[in-house]
Structure formats: C-alpha cells, structure tokens
Design a protein around this motif. Sequence first.
Motif, PDB file in Angstrom:
ATOM      1  N   LEU A 102       7.224  -3.845   1.265  1.00  0.00           N
ATOM      2  CA  LEU A 102       6.897  -4.738  -0.016  1.00  0.00           C
ATOM      3  C   LEU A 102       5.533  -5.280   0.479  1.00  0.00           C
ATOM      4  N   MET A 103       5.763  -5.833   1.792  1.00  0.00           N
ATOM      5  CA  MET A 103       4.652  -6.739   2.067  1.00  0.00           C
ATOM      6  C   MET A 103       3.164  -5.926   2.271  1.00  0.00           C
ATOM      7  N   VAL A 104       3.243  -4.747   2.641  1.00  0.00           N
ATOM      8  CA  VAL A 104       2.184  -3.840   3.105  1.00  0.00           C
ATOM      9  C   VAL A 104       1.641  -3.495   1.783  1.00  0.00           C
ATOM     10  N   VAL A 105       2.315  -2.954   0.815  1.00  0.00           N
ATOM     11  CA  VAL A 105       1.884  -2.407  -0.840  1.00  0.00           C
ATOM     12  C   VAL A 105       1.202  -3.913  -1.145  1.00  0.00           C
ATOM     13  N   ALA A 110      -3.538  -6.497  -3.242  1.00  0.00           N
ATOM     14  CA  ALA A 110      -4.124  -8.052  -3.174  1.00  0.00           C
ATOM     15  C   ALA A 110      -5.576  -7.699  -2.991  1.00  0.00           C
ATOM     16  N   ILE A 111      -5.606  -6.978  -1.964  1.00  0.00           N
ATOM     17  CA  ILE A 111      -7.057  -6.866  -1.527  1.00  0.00           C
ATOM     18  C   ILE A 111      -7.888  -5.988  -2.153  1.00  0.00           C
ATOM     19  N   LEU A 112      -7.278  -4.810  -2.743  1.00  0.00           N
ATOM     20  CA  LEU A 112      -8.165  -4.046  -3.534  1.00  0.00           C
ATOM     21  C   LEU A 112      -8.308  -4.387  -5.028  1.00  0.00           C
ATOM     22  N   ILE A 113      -7.679  -5.256  -5.500  1.00  0.00           N
ATOM     23  CA  ILE A 113      -8.109  -5.916  -6.917  1.00  0.00           C
ATOM     24  C   ILE A 113      -8.935  -7.193  -6.714  1.00  0.00           C
ATOM     25  N   SER A 114      -8.439  -8.290  -5.562  1.00  0.00           N
ATOM     26  CA  SER A 114      -9.146  -9.435  -5.661  1.00  0.00           C
ATOM     27  C   SER A 114     -10.783  -9.316  -5.007  1.00  0.00           C
ATOM     28  N   ILE A 115     -10.886  -8.603  -3.974  1.00  0.00           N
ATOM     29  CA  ILE A 115     -12.166  -8.643  -3.386  1.00  0.00           C
ATOM     30  C   ILE A 115     -13.522  -7.819  -4.473  1.00  0.00           C
ATOM     31  N   PRO A 187       7.964  -5.688  -7.935  1.00  0.00           N
ATOM     32  CA  PRO A 187       8.221  -6.734  -6.986  1.00  0.00           C
ATOM     33  C   PRO A 187       6.660  -6.895  -6.188  1.00  0.00           C
ATOM     34  N   ALA A 188       5.979  -5.866  -5.987  1.00  0.00           N
ATOM     35  CA  ALA A 188       5.086  -5.893  -5.152  1.00  0.00           C
ATOM     36  C   ALA A 188       3.874  -6.633  -5.988  1.00  0.00           C
ATOM     37  N   PHE A 189       3.751  -6.373  -7.361  1.00  0.00           N
ATOM     38  CA  PHE A 189       2.582  -7.061  -7.940  1.00  0.00           C
ATOM     39  C   PHE A 189       3.130  -8.631  -8.173  1.00  0.00           C
ATOM     40  N   VAL A 190       4.205  -9.031  -8.213  1.00  0.00           N
ATOM     41  CA  VAL A 190       4.498 -10.239  -8.155  1.00  0.00           C
ATOM     42  C   VAL A 190       4.409 -10.919  -6.813  1.00  0.00           C
ATOM     43  N   LEU A 191       4.736 -10.481  -5.875  1.00  0.00           N
ATOM     44  CA  LEU A 191       4.687 -10.913  -4.580  1.00  0.00           C
ATOM     45  C   LEU A 191       3.024 -10.915  -4.194  1.00  0.00           C
ATOM     46  N   ALA A 192       2.050 -10.217  -4.849  1.00  0.00           N
ATOM     47  CA  ALA A 192       0.666 -10.150  -4.634  1.00  0.00           C
ATOM     48  C   ALA A 192      -0.090 -11.165  -5.634  1.00  0.00           C
ATOM     49  N   SER A 193       0.600 -11.680  -6.541  1.00  0.00           N
ATOM     50  CA  SER A 193      -0.034 -12.273  -7.617  1.00  0.00           C
ATOM     51  C   SER A 193      -0.692 -13.511  -7.287  1.00  0.00           C
ATOM     52  N   ALA A 194      -0.041 -14.438  -6.560  1.00  0.00           N
ATOM     53  CA  ALA A 194      -0.696 -15.740  -6.053  1.00  0.00           C
ATOM     54  C   ALA A 194      -1.814 -15.411  -5.098  1.00  0.00           C
ATOM     55  N   THR A 244     -10.194 -15.351   7.240  1.00  0.00           N
ATOM     56  CA  THR A 244      -9.267 -16.604   7.591  1.00  0.00           C
ATOM     57  C   THR A 244      -8.180 -16.655   6.736  1.00  0.00           C
ATOM     58  N   ILE A 245      -8.611 -16.594   5.335  1.00  0.00           N
ATOM     59  CA  ILE A 245      -7.603 -16.725   4.179  1.00  0.00           C
ATOM     60  C   ILE A 245      -6.562 -15.699   4.451  1.00  0.00           C
ATOM     61  N   PHE A 246      -6.822 -14.288   4.777  1.00  0.00           N
ATOM     62  CA  PHE A 246      -6.171 -13.177   5.006  1.00  0.00           C
ATOM     63  C   PHE A 246      -4.804 -13.459   6.019  1.00  0.00           C
ATOM     64  N   GLY A 247      -5.483 -14.108   7.141  1.00  0.00           N
ATOM     65  CA  GLY A 247      -4.273 -14.581   8.257  1.00  0.00           C
ATOM     66  C   GLY A 247      -3.296 -15.442   7.582  1.00  0.00           C
ATOM     67  N   LEU A 248      -3.368 -16.169   6.684  1.00  0.00           N
ATOM     68  CA  LEU A 248      -2.782 -17.235   6.074  1.00  0.00           C
ATOM     69  C   LEU A 248      -1.870 -16.663   4.995  1.00  0.00           C
ATOM     70  N   MET A 249      -2.150 -15.367   4.613  1.00  0.00           N
ATOM     71  CA  MET A 249      -1.492 -14.503   3.516  1.00  0.00           C
ATOM     72  C   MET A 249      -0.197 -14.174   4.015  1.00  0.00           C
ATOM     73  N   ILE A 250      -0.049 -14.029   5.287  1.00  0.00           N
ATOM     74  CA  ILE A 250       1.280 -13.600   5.925  1.00  0.00           C
ATOM     75  C   ILE A 250       2.274 -14.616   5.845  1.00  0.00           C
ATOM     76  N   PRO A 251       2.163 -15.791   5.988  1.00  0.00           N
ATOM     77  CA  PRO A 251       3.273 -16.679   5.915  1.00  0.00           C
ATOM     78  C   PRO A 251       3.731 -16.666   4.160  1.00  0.00           C
ATOM     79  N   SER A 252       2.645 -16.740   3.391  1.00  0.00           N
ATOM     80  CA  SER A 252       2.950 -16.925   2.077  1.00  0.00           C
ATOM     81  C   SER A 252       3.593 -15.598   1.370  1.00  0.00           C
ATOM     82  N   PHE A 253       3.289 -14.273   2.149  1.00  0.00           N
ATOM     83  CA  PHE A 253       4.100 -13.167   1.665  1.00  0.00           C
ATOM     84  C   PHE A 253       5.434 -13.163   2.064  1.00  0.00           C
ATOM     85  N   ILE A 254       5.595 -13.612   3.447  1.00  0.00           N
ATOM     86  CA  ILE A 254       7.204 -13.830   4.040  1.00  0.00           C
ATOM     87  C   ILE A 254       8.077 -14.949   3.083  1.00  0.00           C
TER      88      ILE A 254
END
Length: 316
Positions: A102-105, A110-115, A187-194, A244-254
């Motif tokens: 779930l986290m990887v997807v 998030a990366i493929l859409i946001s960047i 669930p992947a879309f909801v988790l990636a949304s923020a 740098t923000i990518f590193g902070l995404m891990i806690p938010s994903f968890i």
Amino acid sequence: MLSYIIRRILMAIPLLLGITIVSFAIMKLAPGDPASLMMDPTISPADKERFMERYGLNDPVHIQYLKWLGAMLQGDFGTSLIRKGVPVIEMIMNRMPNTILLMVVSTILAILISIPFGVISATRPYSKLDYSVTVTSFLGVATPNFFLGLVLIMVFAVQNNWFPTGGVATLNAPFSIWDRIHHLIMPAFVLASADMAGLTRYTRSSMLEVIKQDYMRTARAKGFRENKVIYKHGLRNGLIPVITIFGLMIPSFIGGAVIVEKIFTWPGIGLLFVDSAFQRDYPVLMGLTVISSVFVVIGNLIADILYAIFDPRIEY
C-alpha cells in the motif's frame, strides 16, 4: 558515499533508542493492567504472585525495559496478550507485506502525479491550469483521509459498485492480480492524496525559483528546446528541496495507513495497531512502534542519500 551512509546510520541509533524508551514509558503509563489480560480472573493471590514473578512484572521498570530491549535486539518482541502464545513478530510479518504494498503504490502514485503537475503549473504561472492545480492541491491538503475514504466508498463502492468497499482480495476467490489491483486503487489513492497535494505545491514553488536562474536563460540562449531546458537542466535542481519532503512522507504514510487501513479493512500493520490499541495488547503495540520508527529512520536515510546524489554541494 559509504562513509556518509555509515555516519547517518550511527546518528540514527540513539534516536531509535530514545524512541524505545519513550514508547515503553507511555505503555507503562497507559490505563489498564496487562497482567489482568493474561491471567484467569479467579486465580489465587499466591498464583498471581508467582505469575508476576515468572514474567518479570514485579521487576523495577528500568529492569523490565532492559529485558524487553535485549529480547527485541534478538528478534523476540514477546507474545500477544490477546492471541495467547502467538509471537508478536509473526503477527507483524504476516501483515507487513500488505502495508508495504500500500505504501509503495501510494508513494509511486503521489510522485507520478504531483511532480509533473507541479512542473506544468510552474511553467504556466497564473494561468487557468495553474489556478486549477492550486485549488485542487489545497483541497487535497485540507481534506482528511478518513473523510475522503468514506466519500469514495459511498460514491464508488456503495452507489455505483465500481470498487469493493474493503479488503485486500475478494473472499474465497482464486488469486488474481487484477482483483488485487481492484481492491488497492481506492486505499492507495486516499493514502497518497494529502502528500500528492503537498508535493505538487513544493514542486511548483521550487521550479518557479529554478526557472528564474541565469543558467536556465543561458540554456535557452544556446537554442535548446524548452522541454529539454525544463526537464534536463531545471528539474534536477528543482527536485532538491522536494527530496527533503519525500523523506517526511514516510511518517505521514505510516500515520495515514492506520486510518486508511481501518476504513478499508486493509489487513496491514495499521489495522493491527488499531485493533491492538482497543484490546490493550501492549506487546504488539510496542513491536509496531519500533518497526514504524525503523521505517521512519530508513525513509529519512533514503532522503539524505538522494539529497547527496542530486546536490553536488553536499560533501560525503
């Protein structure tokens, strides 16, 4: 590079140690007595005393912590209080693949859409497209995961029956990759949304600064096509703050996985954490806290390594 990674890992050791101390103290201060969940309520006082002595529950708190830490370093997180005799590490490992998937997807989504949207928004500032991306991003940041998840379930699962309401696969159905993807999409879309919304805004702001730099004007003056100027010369430098923000995404994903997995009954460690909290299964909670902390440290380590790779000004 190797010495840089080793230094970062050594810096993470005291951080993880501090997390275990704080987590153990919180569990000890939590309401309820773990021993009452393990013992027969009709047990005699003498048997209760022997039980407490056997499991070290009469030991001072710091002795209990050291025993637990020593066992944990050997891979023994104890056994569940609710599921008698089931090792905590076994419960976590059984759920871990679902959460990692779930986290990887979600991260890739998030990366493929946001960047790309952040770059497009920055190259067309104050246009209708830019305003549309900005409004959508703010809505994504402001909308809680649980609310978005419930809305998607109501619209796409209950009313239109396009997606399942939850679970990782159709019950009693043969294994199918499409079936797994079908259950994973919402669930992947909801988790990636923020994080998707936040990354879009950060990418836009960073690229706006990069586009104004002298080397970008020089590249254009040399006759390079605009796409090559933006994506080859500008994007690499524009992504440095985003890493740098990518590193902070891990806690938010968890943290988000705890909510998302509960809403979509996704059988991962987030759902296990919620169930264990309601059941006061403290060994499982402690194990999940430590595992989640390791994920956070690894995420920040990956961000540091990527930062060093993309930014030549960083010395190893």
